[in-house]
Motif scaffolding. Structure first.
Motif, PDB file in Angstrom:
ATOM      1  N   VAL A   1      -7.306  11.076  -0.581  1.00 20.07           N
ATOM      2  CA  VAL A   1      -6.850   9.490  -1.281  1.00 20.07           C
ATOM      3  C   VAL A   1      -5.950   8.358  -0.824  1.00 20.07           C
ATOM      4  CG1 VAL A   1      -8.317  11.050  -3.017  1.00 20.07           C
ATOM      5  CG2 VAL A   1      -5.664  10.687  -3.066  1.00 20.07           C
ATOM      6  N   CYS A   2      -4.887   8.496  -0.662  1.00 18.18           N
ATOM      7  CA  CYS A   2      -4.121   7.341  -0.349  1.00 18.18           C
ATOM      8  C   CYS A   2      -4.167   6.517   1.029  1.00 18.18           C
ATOM      9  CB  CYS A   2      -2.663   7.772  -0.779  1.00 18.18           C
ATOM     10  SG  CYS A   2      -1.834   8.849   0.868  1.00 18.18           S
ATOM     11  N   PHE A   3      -4.776   6.984   1.913  1.00 23.42           N
ATOM     12  CA  PHE A   3      -4.523   6.362   3.300  1.00 23.42           C
ATOM     13  C   PHE A   3      -3.162   6.227   3.747  1.00 23.42           C
ATOM     14  CE2 PHE A   3      -9.018   6.356   3.977  1.00 23.42           C
ATOM     15  CZ  PHE A   3      -9.843   6.556   2.520  1.00 23.42           C
ATOM     16  N   ASP A   4      -2.031   6.510   3.363  1.00 24.96           N
ATOM     17  CA  ASP A   4      -1.457   6.185   3.482  1.00 24.96           C
ATOM     18  C   ASP A   4      -0.561   7.258   4.919  1.00 24.96           C
ATOM     19  OD1 ASP A   4       0.360   4.067   2.773  1.00 24.96           O
ATOM     20  OD2 ASP A   4       1.157   4.844   0.923  1.00 24.96           O
ATOM     21  N   CYS A   5      -1.189   8.059   5.219  1.00 22.05           N
ATOM     22  CA  CYS A   5      -0.867   8.993   6.493  1.00 22.05           C
ATOM     23  C   CYS A   5      -1.800   8.549   7.644  1.00 22.05           C
ATOM     24  CB  CYS A   5      -0.841  10.068   6.143  1.00 22.05           C
ATOM     25  SG  CYS A   5      -2.658  11.010   5.871  1.00 22.05           S
ATOM     26  N   LEU A   6      -1.892   7.384   7.702  1.00 23.73           N
ATOM     27  CA  LEU A   6      -2.563   6.212   9.074  1.00 23.73           C
ATOM     28  C   LEU A   6      -1.843   6.831   9.715  1.00 23.73           C
ATOM     29  CD1 LEU A   6      -4.771   3.681   7.246  1.00 23.73           C
ATOM     30  CD2 LEU A   6      -5.748   6.117   7.611  1.00 23.73           C
ATOM     31  N   VAL A   7      -2.448   7.440  11.087  1.00 25.07           N
ATOM     32  CA  VAL A   7      -1.981   7.843  12.289  1.00 25.07           C
ATOM     33  C   VAL A   7      -2.924   7.229  13.503  1.00 25.07           C
ATOM     34  CG1 VAL A   7       0.095   9.010  12.012  1.00 25.07           C
ATOM     35  CG2 VAL A   7      -1.996   9.895  12.493  1.00 25.07           C
ATOM     36  N   THR A   8      -2.400   7.279  15.095  1.00 27.31           N
ATOM     37  CA  THR A   8      -3.540   7.135  15.998  1.00 27.31           C
ATOM     38  C   THR A   8      -3.532   8.525  16.759  1.00 27.31           C
ATOM     39  OG1 THR A   8      -2.568   4.352  16.497  1.00 27.31           O
ATOM     40  CG2 THR A   8      -4.147   6.087  18.149  1.00 27.31           C
ATOM     41  N   ILE A   9      -4.663   8.966  16.781  1.00 24.44           N
ATOM     42  CA  ILE A   9      -5.242  10.278  17.206  1.00 24.44           C
ATOM     43  C   ILE A   9      -5.777  10.040  18.271  1.00 24.44           C
ATOM     44  CG2 ILE A   9      -6.143  12.750  17.330  1.00 24.44           C
ATOM     45  CD1 ILE A   9      -5.635  12.086  13.501  1.00 24.44           C
ATOM     46  N   ASP A  10      -5.270  10.622  19.413  1.00 19.64           N
ATOM     47  CA  ASP A  10      -6.202  11.200  20.976  1.00 19.64           C
ATOM     48  C   ASP A  10      -6.745   9.697  20.877  1.00 19.64           C
ATOM     49  OD1 ASP A  10      -5.646  13.494  21.121  1.00 19.64           O
ATOM     50  OD2 ASP A  10      -7.525  14.474  20.479  1.00 19.64           O
ATOM     51  N   GLY A  11      -6.190   8.683  20.774  1.00 13.17           N
ATOM     52  CA  GLY A  11      -6.128   6.887  20.957  1.00 13.17           C
ATOM     53  C   GLY A  11      -7.622   5.954  19.962  1.00 13.17           C
ATOM     54  N   THR A  12      -7.765   6.722  19.121  1.00 13.35           N
ATOM     55  CA  THR A  12      -8.224   5.950  17.839  1.00 13.35           C
ATOM     56  C   THR A  12      -7.175   6.354  16.434  1.00 13.35           C
ATOM     57  OG1 THR A  12     -10.470   7.567  18.495  1.00 13.35           O
ATOM     58  CG2 THR A  12     -10.141   6.525  16.092  1.00 13.35           C
TER      59      THR A  12
END
Lengths: 487, 100
Positions: free
Chosen positions: B62-73
């Motif tokens: 729900v918080c979207f604070d753990c956004l990362v790039t995974i396998d280029g996305t």
């Protein structure tokens, strides 16, 4: 879609596989309805029973018997024949504006699964979207190392991870005590629990104590809390909190500063776990158009429902904490009641049959809710934490402070929807989930009116982000294509 | 900072993946966010607004604070994706980039 596809066509869809969703799907499917249970997690259980089928924490005393009860809901689901689609993110629930050719107006559900979008057609939907942690805005709550206590519990359930280094827990409410107890069983380190329960709440809660004393869960909760108090450092009457990084740096948590009896104290901390109770996760219901109301006792918005969970939108009902906080056992029974009513509305059972079958579930629901008013009142967060000081970020996505919201109110902004256009708060990826309740409280306090008057964000699908590629790949009818290319 | 309970090391399978190109190890069943925390990575991105560091906060999507790039996305929710063998996880600076 041009032709009905039986794979995407069901009598009933249930969204969310926590206790309410599991019980609702199992009951509805066992009575012969075609049911699909949609859930964004990879495994059933919701948050309360998260990872119950596969948790690596095998020592049952760590997570406790209430957690393991969740496993008992899975057998009936399997036996019922309901389809279970894990990893399905529902981003829209809508009723078309016009009836189809056959005079029916089925509900369309937009979902995303394995990177591709699909539309489901159903005749009834039960939203069992559960709860989320009430936002706990304090200065520094955006620092890495500060997490929700519920988040830390997910880490324990799914991965057997516990905090290492200096750990402080802070806030109020049953989950805080449960997590502390689970950490004790697991041998995890907790340096201190900062209890922010306001002293004056006891005065308001005491008249409700007799009801609470009849609760079947009272004994368990008290035992657990007493054990935590005996074994850990619990600091009560905390009236202010802030999280701080290294001096001049904002890269990670270094200490927690708290105020007690007017004096500030500082604790070194690598991890700070915040908790302030839970509130309904209402984004999907709100975006579906379900009416909602302000609940003064639980201090949150909750969708308006009747005794079966039916909402203001025909064919859409709600079950469990998503309709108002009652806890896992209550959610289970509410799920069964919503399923019975859905079966009735679909013409599968008569009114009398529905009412008769509901009797034991309603009795169990009443039992599960006994004493809830006491807990709600005792654990109402202090106003200083609901409407925080000016320098506190309330909207984590757009980094908008409480002071900026107050300034907008002074400029004439009267509610959360206007605040969006003034400030962008609520317009980031979390779509107001982490700021909505605080923005409502700050505006209400600043205007000197009730949150009921201030209102809440009007949400729109998609309620979870999806890519344009996913949307574009949805099957299109000839009419859809004509609408774009011939005008 | 988080550590694994001792019993977990024997109860689950190890998963090898990379964080910003460095080899890292997680356990089967971990979300990417949990795997980052287990490897001592508490900050997984910086914000597009002020550039402040952020890490996983809610662990339930729900918080979207753990956004990362995974396998280029880019902009994947780390807590909603399970870590897989060979996965390339990258911390993210500011907003999602075109082509990522």
């Amino acid at each position: 879609m041009s032709a009905p596809n039986p794979k995407f066509d069901f009598d009933i869809a249930v969204v969310g596989s926590g206790p309410a969703g599991l019980a609702a799907a199992a009951l509805a499917a066992s009575k012969g309805a075609s049911v699909v249970l949609l859930d964004e997690q990879a495994e059933p259980g919701g948050q309360i029973y998260r990872a119950v089928t596969e948790t690596p924490v095998r020592d049952r005393k760590v997570l406790g018997p209430d957690y393991w009860h969740g496993a008992e809901l899975l057998g009936p689901l399997r036996d019922s024949g309901a389809a279970h689609w894990p990893g399905a993110v529902v981003w829209s629930v809508a009723r078309p504006r016009e009836d189809a050719a056959d005079g029916h107006r089925p509900i369309q559900i937009g979902l995303s699964r394995n990177g591709s979008a699909a539309m489901l057609t159903v005749r009834h939907v039960i939203l069992a979207t559960g709860a989320l942690e009430r936002p706990f805005p304090i200065p520094g709550w955006t620092l890495p190392g500060v997490l929700g206590a519920g988040a830390a519990q997910v880490l324990l359930k799914t991965s057997g991870l516990v905090p290492s280094g200096a750990t402080v827990m802070a806030g109020s409410g049953p989950l805080l005590w449960l997590l502390a107890w689970q950490y004790l069983q697991a041998g995890a380190r907790i340096d201190a629990i900062l209890d922010t329960t306001p002293k004056e709440n006891w005065r308001a809660a005491l008249p409700l104590l007799p009801g609470f004393l009849r609760s079947p869960y009272l004994g368990k909760g008290m035992k657990l809390m007493l054990e935590v108090r005996r074994k850990l450092t619990v600091i009560g009457n905390v009236t202010a909190l802030r999280a701080e990084g290294a001096i001049g740096g904002d890269s990670a948590l270094k200490s927690v500063v708290y105020t007690r009896n007017g004096a500030e104290h500082r604790l070194p901390a690598d991890t700070l776990l915040l908790h302030h109770g839970v509130i309904p996760n209402l984004n999907l219901a709100n975006a579906t158009g379900c009416a909602q109301r302000w609940d003064e006792q639980q201090r949150c918005w909750r969708p308006t429902t009747d005794e079966w969970g039916a909402t203001s939108v025909e064919g859409v009902s709600l079950a469990g904490d998503g309709a108002g906080i009652g806890g896992a056992r209550a959610a289970e029974e509410a799920g069964r009641l919503a399923a019975l009513d859905a079966l009735h509305r679909l013409g599968r059972i008569g009114r009398e049959q529905r009412d008769k079958a509901a009797v034991p579930f309603r009795a169990a629901l009443d039992r599960a809710l006994t004493g809830r008013a006491f807990l709600d009142t005792l654990y109402t967060p202090a106003e200083a934490f609901r409407a925080p000081a000016d320098d506190t970020i309330v909207c984590r996505c757009e980094e908008i402070t409480a002071g900026a919201v107050r300034e907008a109110v002074r400029l004439g902004c009267s509610g959360p929807n206007q605040a969006k256009s003034f400030l962008r708060c609520g317009m980031g990826p979390c779509q107001g989930r982490l700021c909505g309740p605080t923005v409502t409280e700050v505006i209400a306090a600043e205007r000197g009116v009730s949150p009921a008057e201030v209102g809440y964000y009007r949400l729109r699908p998609p309620v979870k982000p999806i890519t344009l590629a996913e949307l574009a790949a949805l099957p299109k009818t000839d009419a859809d294509i004509d609408a774009v290319f011939k005008h | 900072m988080f550590r694994r309970l001792p019993e977990i090391e024997t109860a689950t399978q190890a998963v090898s993946f990379t964080i910003d190109g460095r080899p890292a190890s997680a356990r089967a069943g971990d979300s990417v966010a949990a795997a980052l925390l287990a490897n001592g990575v508490t900050a997984c991105r910086t914000t597009p607004v002020s550039g402040a560091a952020r890490g996983p906060y809610c662990m339930m999507g729900v918080c979207f604070d753990c956004l990362v790039t995974i396998d280029g996305t880019g902009n994947r929710q780390g807590c909603q994706v399970r870590v897989a063998p060979g996965m390339a996880v990258e911390t993210q600076n500011g907003k999602r980039e075109v082509e990522r």
